[in-house]
Scaffold this motif. Structure first.
Motif, PDB file in Angstrom:
ATOM      1  N   LEU A  88      -6.164   5.356   1.066  1.00 51.45           N
ATOM      2  CA  LEU A  88      -5.142   4.942   0.956  1.00 51.45           C
ATOM      3  C   LEU A  88      -5.084   4.019  -0.385  1.00 51.45           C
ATOM      4  N   LEU A 147       0.672  -1.024   0.350  1.00 50.24           N
ATOM      5  CA  LEU A 147       0.172  -0.084   0.103  1.00 50.24           C
ATOM      6  C   LEU A 147       0.647   1.245   0.018  1.00 50.24           C
ATOM      7  N   GLU A 155      -3.990   1.381  -3.522  1.00 55.67           N
ATOM      8  CA  GLU A 155      -2.291  -0.276  -3.725  1.00 55.67           C
ATOM      9  C   GLU A 155      -1.434   0.106  -4.460  1.00 55.67           C
ATOM     10  N   LYS A 156      -0.045  -0.278  -4.059  1.00 54.30           N
ATOM     11  CA  LYS A 156       1.184   0.054  -4.404  1.00 54.30           C
ATOM     12  C   LYS A 156       0.878  -0.194  -6.057  1.00 54.30           C
ATOM     13  N   TYR A 213      -8.200   1.966  -1.156  1.00 53.89           N
ATOM     14  CA  TYR A 213      -8.944   1.117   0.087  1.00 53.89           C
ATOM     15  C   TYR A 213     -10.113   2.104   1.123  1.00 53.89           C
TER      16      TYR A 213
END
Length: 326
Positions: A199, A109, A201-202, A144
């Motif tokens: 937040l 994340l 996702e990487k 998220y």
């Protein structure tokens, strides 16, 4: 863990390493999930003032959410390596602390944090992640949630962050004109004492610069192959922007730094097929805070994007990054 964490499973975050007190000591900050109101972002009619021969369609309604009921998961995070920054926000990798018990899998994340005077931009981006929920994991990172907390007296962003540093676009400039059609966003633009984050996702890395798309011993063949690969690669990126255009959304910030590779690695989640075309993409677009929800046809919106995308991609093997202002 055989299941993945739902995008709305987290109700609160405790973030370590972001906020300090008057003595400069780090203090954990608890942020709670915030939901962007459906009417937060005004819809943009493209047919106002358009020639009569140009016909625009109706606004495409937001697809129904497929998420379960909002969860009550509380996740503790610690700030890690800085990944990027811009005029309105900065991005850090985050690690989940062992104190958090995860009932399902979370991918790697990042935390996108609004600068101290840019809460409205994060709110706007959160709205578009909701609008484009069906394309998260397809052409957008998975989001998220949008989380916020109000700073108490004596609390401030830590010196290791870029929250209070000046960017090329002055933090003190008047931003109200950007939100003049939205009372809610205008009010948020006056909010100075909030921590507002997404937040996310990487993602993978940026598009390669200064290397041919294909290597071969024959220069003539190399030239021909790279020409066709540039065209095909440009079309792949072009089609990616066409996916959001299916919902009447125009990205409006097409640039090299906003195109990243899809997540890669053993802990990442797989790419999802497009609900519109069934296609699986190898890249993602980011920074959707400048998007507009329009009544434009898909072909009109993608045609606007095409020349920018082609200019960016065709110059990368030559080591050149073309920006919108060039």
């Amino acid at each position: 863990m055989s299941v993945n964490t739902a995008l709305n499973a987290i109700s609160a975050l405790t973030i370590h390493g972001l906020i300090t007190d008057t003595e400069g000591a780090n203090i954990p900050m608890i942020l709670h999930r915030t939901v962007a109101p459906l009417d937060l972002v005004p819809l943009l009619r493209l047919d106002e003032g358009a020639p009569p021969e140009v016909v625009y369609g109706p606004f495409i309604p937001r697809p129904p959410s497929t998420l379960p009921e909002t969860g009550d998961l509380h996740v503790q995070l610690i700030l890690a390596e800085e990944k990027g920054w811009g005029r309105s926000s900065f991005v850090h990798e985050v690690n989940v602390l062992p104190a958090t018990t995860l009932p399902a899998h979370l991918p790697p994340l990042v935390l996108k944090v609004a600068r101290s005077k840019r809460r409205a931009e994060i709110a706007r981006e959160a709205w578009f992640y909701d609008e484009l929920e069906c394309l998260q994991g397809v052409v957008l990172p998975r989001c998220y949630g949008w989380f916020e907390a109000e700073l108490a007296e004596g609390q401030s962003f830590g010196p290791s962050t870029r929250a209070t540093r000046r960017s090329s676009d002055s933090e003190d400039s008047n931003l109200e004109w950007r939100f003049e059609d939205s009372k809610q966003l205008t009010e948020m633009s006056h909010s100075r004492d909030y921590v507002s984050v997404l937040l996310l996702e990487k993602m993978g890395g940026k598009l390669p610069i200064g290397v041919p798309l294909v290597m071969t011993w024959c220069k003539w063949y190399l030239h021909r192959m790279n020409y066709h690969l540039r065209i095909n690669f440009s079309k792949g990126i072009y089609d990616m922007y066409g996916e959001i255009a299916q919902l009447g959304v125009d990205h409006r910030d097409i640039r090299y730094s906003n195109m990243l590779a899809a997540p890669q690695g053993p802990a990442t989640l797989p790419s999802l097929p497009s609900p519109f075309t069934g296609r699986i993409y190898t890249h993602r677009m980011i920074d959707i805070e400048s998007c507009e929800k329009t009544n434009g046809e898909t072909s009109i919106l993608t045609d606007w994007a095409a020349s920018w995308i082609h200019s960016i991609v065709r110059n990368l093997p030559d080591g050149c990054i073309i920006e919108p202002w060039d």
